[in-house]
Motif scaffolding. Structure first.
Motif, PDB file in Angstrom:
ATOM      1  N   ILE A  49       0.865  -1.181   0.000  1.00 13.88           N
ATOM      2  CA  ILE A  49       0.000   0.000   0.000  1.00 13.88           C
ATOM      3  C   ILE A  49       0.898   1.226   0.000  1.00 13.88           C
ATOM      4  N   VAL A  50       0.727   2.090  -0.974  1.00 14.23           N
ATOM      5  CA  VAL A  50       1.521   3.316  -1.059  1.00 14.23           C
ATOM      6  C   VAL A  50       0.619   4.495  -0.719  1.00 14.23           C
ATOM      7  N   PRO A  51       1.181   5.575  -0.137  1.00 10.05           N
ATOM      8  CA  PRO A  51       0.341   6.692   0.298  1.00 10.05           C
ATOM      9  C   PRO A  51      -0.208   7.519  -0.853  1.00 10.05           C
ATOM     10  N   ASP A  52       0.581   7.659  -1.932  1.00  4.74           N
ATOM     11  CA  ASP A  52       0.173   8.503  -3.057  1.00  4.74           C
ATOM     12  C   ASP A  52       0.255   7.709  -4.359  1.00  4.74           C
ATOM     13  N   ALA A  53      -0.570   8.091  -5.322  1.00  2.17           N
ATOM     14  CA  ALA A  53      -0.569   7.407  -6.618  1.00  2.17           C
ATOM     15  C   ALA A  53       0.737   7.676  -7.358  1.00  2.17           C
ATOM     16  N   PRO A  54       1.455   6.645  -7.788  1.00  2.00           N
ATOM     17  CA  PRO A  54       2.697   6.843  -8.538  1.00  2.00           C
ATOM     18  C   PRO A  54       2.405   7.315  -9.959  1.00  2.00           C
ATOM     19  N   ASN A  55       3.429   7.870 -10.617  1.00  2.00           N
ATOM     20  CA  ASN A  55       3.250   8.297 -12.007  1.00  2.00           C
ATOM     21  C   ASN A  55       3.724   7.243 -13.003  1.00  2.00           C
ATOM     22  N   ARG A  56       4.269   6.134 -12.491  1.00  4.26           N
ATOM     23  CA  ARG A  56       4.690   5.037 -13.369  1.00  4.26           C
ATOM     24  C   ARG A  56       4.829   3.767 -12.542  1.00  4.26           C
ATOM     25  N   VAL A  57       4.813   2.654 -13.239  1.00  4.40           N
ATOM     26  CA  VAL A  57       5.092   1.341 -12.652  1.00  4.40           C
ATOM     27  C   VAL A  57       6.329   0.781 -13.339  1.00  4.40           C
ATOM     28  N   THR A  58       7.252   0.255 -12.553  1.00  3.94           N
ATOM     29  CA  THR A  58       8.483  -0.321 -13.096  1.00  3.94           C
ATOM     30  C   THR A  58       8.525  -1.813 -12.789  1.00  3.94           C
ATOM     31  N   LEU A  59       8.740  -2.621 -13.827  1.00  3.48           N
ATOM     32  CA  LEU A  59       8.870  -4.066 -13.692  1.00  3.48           C
ATOM     33  C   LEU A  59      10.298  -4.455 -14.045  1.00  3.48           C
ATOM     34  N   THR A  60      10.952  -5.221 -13.193  1.00  8.37           N
ATOM     35  CA  THR A  60      12.332  -5.637 -13.415  1.00  8.37           C
ATOM     36  C   THR A  60      12.388  -7.151 -13.568  1.00  8.37           C
ATOM     37  N   PHE A  61      12.947  -7.616 -14.698  1.00  7.24           N
ATOM     38  CA  PHE A  61      13.026  -9.038 -15.001  1.00  7.24           C
ATOM     39  C   PHE A  61      14.468  -9.526 -14.879  1.00  7.24           C
ATOM     40  N   SER A  62      14.625 -10.851 -14.808  1.00 11.39           N
ATOM     41  CA  SER A  62      15.942 -11.452 -14.597  1.00 11.39           C
ATOM     42  C   SER A  62      16.812 -11.429 -15.841  1.00 11.39           C
ATOM     43  N   GLU A  63      16.249 -11.084 -16.992  1.00 10.18           N
ATOM     44  CA  GLU A  63      17.027 -10.989 -18.225  1.00 10.18           C
ATOM     45  C   GLU A  63      16.337  -9.994 -19.147  1.00 10.18           C
ATOM     46  N   SER A  64      16.986  -9.657 -20.252  1.00  8.26           N
ATOM     47  CA  SER A  64      16.410  -8.714 -21.202  1.00  8.26           C
ATOM     48  C   SER A  64      15.105  -9.269 -21.774  1.00  8.26           C
ATOM     49  N   VAL A  65      14.161  -8.378 -22.001  1.00  6.17           N
ATOM     50  CA  VAL A  65      12.864  -8.782 -22.544  1.00  6.17           C
ATOM     51  C   VAL A  65      12.472  -7.847 -23.674  1.00  6.17           C
ATOM     52  N   GLN A  66      11.559  -8.327 -24.518  1.00  4.31           N
ATOM     53  CA  GLN A  66      10.958  -7.529 -25.569  1.00  4.31           C
ATOM     54  C   GLN A  66       9.463  -7.398 -25.293  1.00  4.31           C
ATOM     55  N   GLY A 103      -7.114   7.336  -8.328  1.00  3.71           N
ATOM     56  CA  GLY A 103      -7.885   7.285  -7.096  1.00  3.71           C
ATOM     57  C   GLY A 103      -7.356   6.267  -6.108  1.00  3.71           C
ATOM     58  N   ARG A 104      -7.943   6.271  -4.921  1.00  2.00           N
ATOM     59  CA  ARG A 104      -7.551   5.337  -3.868  1.00  2.00           C
ATOM     60  C   ARG A 104      -8.139   3.964  -4.165  1.00  2.00           C
ATOM     61  N   GLY A 105      -7.394   2.914  -3.745  1.00  2.00           N
ATOM     62  CA  GLY A 105      -7.848   1.550  -3.958  1.00  2.00           C
ATOM     63  C   GLY A 105      -6.759   0.692  -4.576  1.00  2.00           C
ATOM     64  N   THR A 106      -7.155  -0.495  -5.017  1.00  2.00           N
ATOM     65  CA  THR A 106      -6.209  -1.492  -5.512  1.00  2.00           C
ATOM     66  C   THR A 106      -6.104  -1.443  -7.032  1.00  2.00           C
ATOM     67  N   TYR A 107      -4.857  -1.478  -7.536  1.00  2.00           N
ATOM     68  CA  TYR A 107      -4.544  -1.477  -8.963  1.00  2.00           C
ATOM     69  C   TYR A 107      -3.930  -2.834  -9.332  1.00  2.00           C
ATOM     70  N   VAL A 108      -4.218  -3.291 -10.531  1.00  2.00           N
ATOM     71  CA  VAL A 108      -3.662  -4.554 -11.032  1.00  2.00           C
ATOM     72  C   VAL A 108      -2.853  -4.279 -12.293  1.00  2.00           C
ATOM     73  N   VAL A 109      -1.607  -4.725 -12.284  1.00  4.26           N
ATOM     74  CA  VAL A 109      -0.716  -4.598 -13.428  1.00  4.26           C
ATOM     75  C   VAL A 109      -0.568  -5.975 -14.064  1.00  4.26           C
ATOM     76  N   SER A 110      -1.009  -6.127 -15.298  1.00  4.95           N
ATOM     77  CA  SER A 110      -0.822  -7.393 -16.017  1.00  4.95           C
ATOM     78  C   SER A 110       0.191  -7.177 -17.138  1.00  4.95           C
ATOM     79  N   TYR A 111       1.007  -8.202 -17.378  1.00  5.70           N
ATOM     80  CA  TYR A 111       2.077  -8.049 -18.373  1.00  5.70           C
ATOM     81  C   TYR A 111       2.270  -9.348 -19.137  1.00  5.70           C
ATOM     82  N   ARG A 112       2.772  -9.215 -20.340  1.00  2.00           N
ATOM     83  CA  ARG A 112       3.215 -10.338 -21.173  1.00  2.00           C
ATOM     84  C   ARG A 112       4.369  -9.826 -22.016  1.00  2.00           C
ATOM     85  N   VAL A 113       5.541 -10.416 -21.851  1.00  5.07           N
ATOM     86  CA  VAL A 113       6.741  -9.988 -22.559  1.00  5.07           C
ATOM     87  C   VAL A 113       7.439 -11.228 -23.124  1.00  5.07           C
ATOM     88  N   ILE A 114       8.447 -10.997 -23.970  1.00  4.94           N
ATOM     89  CA  ILE A 114       9.199 -12.084 -24.586  1.00  4.94           C
ATOM     90  C   ILE A 114      10.579 -12.149 -23.951  1.00  4.94           C
TER      91      ILE A 114
END
Length: 553
Positions: A49-66, A103-114
């Motif tokens: 739970i974060v206090p303020d809405a972020p301006n971006r989401v960052t996803l970090t993977f174990s290797e390079s992705v496309q 707004g306040r509440g729960t956000y879901v980030v879904s991803y599919r990369v190569i």
């Protein structure tokens, strides 16, 4: 004459059946997941739970992705898209810009990369702004792949490897060992079949990569999807393979007809063969190895040795032993015996080095199932080499020129033991190597967040402890009123203790970030169930104390 032809056809059918059976053992479990990329971190962290809405989401993977077009999205508490603009990938880091004023509440980030090894991976994480709410539900599934597509990809890989065997081994035998008096019609059919299998499997791979990447069905493919595949590293490697095989097919015509091939043509064919072999590891798991350059070379050597050995055995059983006379066999078999020994040795050496890259230590070789199977594989390969040595001794004693049956039996034993070797290989790809398992466990430990919400009659305290492991840990505290509104805090104090091991309370230094958010860092010296105690003073006379237990590993 008819009986002789029937015997030859039966021998060819039996040898081909054994070859495809051996390849089936090797390629049956062709979808190990341990080598694929994995999500190792995110900002915001999953489940926090974060206090303020972020301006971006960052996803970090174990290797390079496309990126896969349109397959990364962020849904807000209202079920509407919260992301804006296109995500950006930089190596293993993917950045998703968000709309302002979420707004306040729960956000879901879904991803599919190569992944770097051309396999798609998908999943989702969630985070909350201010307070948790019912997570929104995405319209589609970002993680799945069509089972028909996955099956056809495995079939295509099998056909490609079979084509490689039918192409490389027979060409070498025709170029260097084939008696001039024998017809080349039968071997030429094998070679052209191999060329067709490699070309067909490559075209199939290019087509299937589009729905495989997007998670669609086999025929749900648009022009843009194919364009993305052709513009990817995978597509470039497949196009190179097509070009190399087509060029080789043209250069092979004089050799397959018998006579007319020049040394320059043979040298160019060798160069094209090396280029073609390199396309397999460059489009697969070796590119994601911790030492990718070494793994690519080793995998190419492994494929070359397999193709020379199995393809040569097929030529020997189907054509040379039934058709060549005693004088010809006396000249051919000693040379082939050395070829086979060299190929098996290369298979063994490349396989052992690749295994050691995955095992990572001597203890992993003897103390794990994966390591012990490696030792079994090495022992069986030693048996194959011993059988080849016996066959060589038969040739030296002059038994083969009189009758090829003893050698054919030995070759049968060699193929049977080799099938067991490949069965062990098939088992190995289903087991997580020690190095991979250890790395995955370390990554999971480093990115584990203990998140709890502590409540009493006057407040609600959200506590996040990261990475919840021995060593330095970060502590984030968010204070809310019972109705989930930010609660101003005048003074924060916290302690951590491990009574089970006699560790008295250790003060956690806290830094006030906002009225209702504080952070701190503490070094936890040992694993166990730590007791954390938090005291929040909200006025000159009002304060509340809450406690929690967190497992530190």
């Amino acid at each position: 004459m008819i009986r002789v032809r029937l015997r030859r056809r039966r021998a060819l059918a039996a040898a081909a059946g054994l070859l495809f059976g051996v390849l089936g053992l090797l390629l049956g479990p062709a979808a190990p997941a341990s080598a694929h990329a994995a999500l190792v971190a995110s900002d915001p962290q999953n489940g926090t739970i974060v206090p303020d809405a972020p301006n971006r989401v960052t996803l970090t993977f174990s290797e390079s992705v496309q990126l896969v077009e349109g397959r990364i999205q962020v849904l807000g508490p209202d079920g509407q898209r919260a992301d804006q603009g296109k995500p950006q990938a930089d190596g293993g880091t993917v950045t998703v810009p968000l709309r302002s004023g979420g707004g306040r509440g729960t956000y879901v980030v879904s991803y599919r990369v190569i992944s770097a090894d051309s396999h798609p991976i998908g999943g989702s994480i969630s985070y909350s702004v201010g307070e948790q709410s019912t997570p929104p539900v995405a319209a589609g599934d970002a993680t799945g792949s069509d089972p028909v597509v996955r099956t056809l990809i495995s079939v295509g890989k099998f056909l490609g490897y079979a084509g490689l065997v039918l192409l490389v081994g027979p060409v070498l035998v025709l170029a260097l060992l084939w008696p001039h008096r024998l017809s080349r019609r039968g071997p030429a059919r094998l070679v052209y079949t191999g060329i067709g299998l490699v070309l067909g499997s490559t075209l199939l791979a290019l087509w299937l990569q589009a729905p495989y990447a997007t998670g669609a069905s086999m025929f749900d493919v648009g022009f843009g999807d194919l364009r993305d595949v052709l513009g990817s590293t995978f597509g470039a490697v497949m196009l190179v393979r097509l070009g190399v095989i087509c060029a080789a097919a043209v250069l092979l015509r004089p050799l397959l007809r018998g006579g007319g091939e020049s040394k320059a043509d043979l040298a160019l064919l060798g160069a094209l063969g090396v280029a073609a072999l390199a396309t397999w590891p460059l489009s697969g798991h070796p590119t994601a190895s911790p030492v990718a350059g070494v793994s690519v070379v080793l995998d190419a050597i492994h494929l070359a040795a397999m193709a020379v050995w199995l393809g040569g055995l097929l030529m020997l059983l189907a054509f040379l032993l039934p058709q060549a006379d005693a004088r010809e066999l006396g000249a051919i078999l000693p040379i082939w015996s050395r070829w086979a020994a060299t190929a098996v040795s290369a298979l063994l050496l490349a396989g052992v080095v690749q295994a050691m890259i995955e095992v990572g230590s001597l203890s992993g070789l003897v103390d794990t199932t994966y390591g012990r199977l490696i030792l079994v594989k090495v022992g069986l390969a030693g048996v194959v080499i011993a059988v080849a040595a016996v066959a060589r001794s038969v040739v030296r004693k002059g038994g083969v020129p009189e009758s090829p049956r003893p050698l054919r039996r030995l070759v049968g034993v060699e193929l049977a033991v080799s099938a067991v070797v490949l069965a062990v290989t098939a088992a190995l790809v289903q087991i997580a190597p020690p190095r991979t398992a250890e790395a995955a466990e370390t990554a999971a430990t480093k990115n584990t967040t203990v998140s709890q919400t502590l409540r009493n009659s006057s407040m609600s305290l959200q506590v996040d402890i990261f990475p919840a492991s021995v060593g330095n840990n970060s502590v984030h505290l968010y204070a809310y009123t019972p109705d989930n509104k930010p609660l101003p805090v005048v003074e924060w104090t916290a302690t951590a203790a491990l009574p089970a091991k006699g560790i008295e309370p250790i003060e956690v230094p806290l830094l006030r970030i906002t009225d209702f958010h504080a952070i701190g860092d503490i070094a936890l010296p040992t694993a166990g169930d730590w007791t954390f105690k938090f005291t929040l003073r909200t006025s000159d006379i009002d304060q509340s104390t809450v406690t929690m237990t967190a497992k530190i590993s």
